[in-house]
Design an enzyme around this catalytic site. Structure first.
Site, short mmCIF file in Angstrom:
data_model
loop_
_atom_site.label_atom_id
_atom_site.label_comp_id
_atom_site.label_asym_id
_atom_site.label_seq_id
_atom_site.Cartn_x
_atom_site.Cartn_y
_atom_site.Cartn_z
N CYS A 112 0.65 -1.51 0.10
CA CYS A 112 0.33 -0.27 -0.30
C CYS A 112 0.74 1.44 0.40
CB CYS A 112 -1.22 -0.30 1.45
SG CYS A 112 -1.78 -1.47 1.55
N HIS A 238 -2.89 7.52 3.03
CA HIS A 238 -3.24 5.85 2.64
C HIS A 238 -5.11 5.43 2.78
CE1 HIS A 238 -3.74 1.91 1.41
NE2 HIS A 238 -4.12 1.73 2.56
N ASN A 268 -10.20 0.54 -0.40
CA ASN A 268 -8.40 0.06 0.09
C ASN A 268 -8.46 0.07 -0.90
OD1 ASN A 268 -5.91 -0.13 0.63
ND2 ASN A 268 -6.35 -0.75 2.91
O1 UT7 Z 1 -4.10 -0.86 3.95
C1 UT7 Z 1 -2.98 -1.37 4.52
C2 UT7 Z 1 -3.11 -2.62 5.41
N1 UT7 Z 1 -4.77 -2.11 6.28
C3 UT7 Z 1 -5.23 -1.55 6.58
O2 UT7 Z 1 -4.84 -1.16 7.34
C4 UT7 Z 1 -6.77 -2.47 8.18
C5 UT7 Z 1 -6.72 -1.73 9.62
N2 UT7 Z 1 -7.21 -2.10 10.49
C6 UT7 Z 1 -8.88 -1.98 9.67
O3 UT7 Z 1 -9.13 -0.93 9.00
C7 UT7 Z 1 -9.90 -2.30 11.00
O4 UT7 Z 1 -9.38 -2.98 11.94
C8 UT7 Z 1 -10.83 -3.72 10.06
C9 UT7 Z 1 -11.64 -2.49 9.63
C10 UT7 Z 1 -10.10 -4.25 9.55
C11 UT7 Z 1 -11.67 -4.29 11.69
O5 UT7 Z 1 -12.75 -3.10 12.59
P1 UT7 Z 1 -11.95 -2.83 13.83
O6 UT7 Z 1 -12.72 -1.71 14.56
O7 UT7 Z 1 -10.54 -2.87 14.27
O8 UT7 Z 1 -12.86 -4.74 14.21
P2 UT7 Z 1 -12.29 -5.70 15.26
O9 UT7 Z 1 -11.44 -6.05 14.16
O10 UT7 Z 1 -11.68 -5.21 16.65
O11 UT7 Z 1 -12.75 -7.17 15.17
C12 UT7 Z 1 -14.34 -6.53 16.16
C13 UT7 Z 1 -15.38 -7.08 16.09
C14 UT7 Z 1 -15.37 -8.44 15.72
O12 UT7 Z 1 -16.20 -9.55 16.72
P3 UT7 Z 1 -15.82 -10.41 17.91
O13 UT7 Z 1 -14.77 -10.80 18.58
O14 UT7 Z 1 -16.26 -8.35 18.84
O15 UT7 Z 1 -17.30 -10.56 17.89
C15 UT7 Z 1 -14.56 -9.08 14.45
O16 UT7 Z 1 -15.10 -10.50 14.00
O17 UT7 Z 1 -16.07 -6.96 14.35
C16 UT7 Z 1 -15.98 -8.27 13.58
N3 UT7 Z 1 -16.05 -8.12 11.83
C17 UT7 Z 1 -17.01 -7.57 11.72
N4 UT7 Z 1 -18.25 -7.65 12.07
C18 UT7 Z 1 -19.16 -7.36 11.11
C19 UT7 Z 1 -14.76 -7.99 12.08
N5 UT7 Z 1 -15.15 -7.64 10.59
C20 UT7 Z 1 -16.28 -7.39 10.43
C21 UT7 Z 1 -17.07 -7.49 9.62
N6 UT7 Z 1 -18.56 -7.68 9.82
N7 UT7 Z 1 -17.01 -6.76 8.06
#
Ligand code: UT7
Length: 319
Positions: A112, A238, A268
């Protein structure tokens, strides 16, 4: 002579994938995706569409925008991790298709952050006198490498291409030296391996590092350029997640109106995200010739960086 950006182009696939579309196959919701990422829809390649097709369109636009001829292009550099074939790269095909028949052409892979790595290379080629005109493209089709059964990655990635034309000239400011960094010890936080060929990501760790690294690199790049955040008209980072952009801006103390937020309809797009954000901001009247801007990016590697430049600065003497 130094280097300045004189043209911009962009291209997106025709196929729109909405959050509702993803709800048909994933345990997710429009509400969750919008609240946690700011993304409403993304574009994915379909049918016979290729990364080279989109890159060709973006490059032709960038040349037209600058009023320059492909015959004068010395290098075509394409940043991509999702090329149409393992080899050859995208760049030689694009150089041929746009008519840049005397150009060197190659791909770079810095995930990225690839676009700003490539932009820094273009500036170095120009400053050393090895080139006068360089096309720099960020081109990715992340839909090719997302695991469509993984809701944590599928919802955030999209496909697209952005391109800028970098020209030699006597610019008062031009492209300042970029701050480019890496930390291979954290490579397992985000990777695609050869067997599986699918993105594996520890989202929260990537999130934390992205904010820290882009904020640090931005401060260093500004110091090198003899500037402060008060001098910055627009911060274009980004576009990985709206919350990452907001957190980075907050860390730097930048108000919303000086921060590019262009993720809602493209998601993204890896190395395309910075030039696509530039295209969005220019289209929306948020970015003007002569503006002082900071670019910042972060990706798998880890690799990241930032750079300061004047947007479409007029050269005192063109090369
Ligand atoms: O491009 C360069 C690299 N990439 C990035 O920079 C991406 C960096 N990371 C992120 O943008 C975020 O960490 C994500 C968008 C990937 C995830 O968001 P988050 O707010 O960090 O969520 P999380 O991983 O803390 O997950 C919170 C909850 C989890 O459920 P439980 O364990 O609390 O029950 C996940 O399983 O949200 C759940 N979850 C979802 N729920 C509905 C994760 N993805 C989804 C989804 N829909 N798509």
């Amino acid at each position: 002579m130094n280097a300045g950006i004189c043209g911009l182009g962009s291209a997106l696939p025709a196929q729109v994938i909405t959050n509702e579309d993803l709800m048909a196959t994933l345990d997710t919701s429009d509400e969750w995706i919008v609240r946690r990422t700011g993304i409403q829809e993304r574009r994915w390649l379909s049918g016979s569409e290729t990364v080279a097709d989109l890159t060709t369109t973006a490059c032709l636009q960038a040349l037209a925008d600058a009023g320059r001829s492909a015959a004068d292009v010395d290098y075509v550099i394409v940043s991509t991790i999702t090329a149409d074939r393992i080899t050859p790269g995208v760049a030689p095909e694009v150089a041929f298709r746009i008519g840049a028949h005397s150009a060197a052409a190659y791909d770079v892979a810095a995930a990225c952050a690839g676009f700003i790595y490539a932009l820094d290379q273009a500036a170095a080629l120009i400053e050393s006198g090895r080139a006068q005109l360089v096309l720099v493209c960020g081109a990715d089709a992340m839909s090719r490498i997302v695991d469509k059964s993984d809701r944590t990655t599928t919802v955030i990635f999209g496909d697209g291409v952005g391109a800028v034309l970098v020209a030699s000239g006597d610019y008062q400011f031009g492209l300042q030296p970029f701050e480019l960094c890496s930390d291979g010890s954290l490579g397992d936080l985000l990777y695609v391996d050869n067997d599986e060929r699918l993105i594996r990501m520890q989202g929260q760790e990537i999130y934390r590092n992205a904010v820290r690294c882009m904020a640090e690199a931005t401060r260093t790049a500004l110091t090198r350029a003899g500037m402060t955040l008060d001098d910055v008209d627009l911060f274009v980072s980004h576009q990985a997640n709206a919350r990452i952009i907001e957190s980075t801006a907050r860390e730097l103390g930048l108000p919303d109106e000086r921060v590019a937020m262009a993720i809602s309809h493209t998601a993204n797009t890896s190395s395309a995200s910075v030039p696509l954000a530039l295209a969005y901001c220019e289209r929306e009247g948020l970015l003007h010739a002569g503006d002082r801007i900071v670019l910042a990016a972060f990706g798998a590697g880890l690799v990241w960086g930032a750079g300061v430049l004047t947007w479409k600065e007029e050269a005192r003497v063109a090369a």
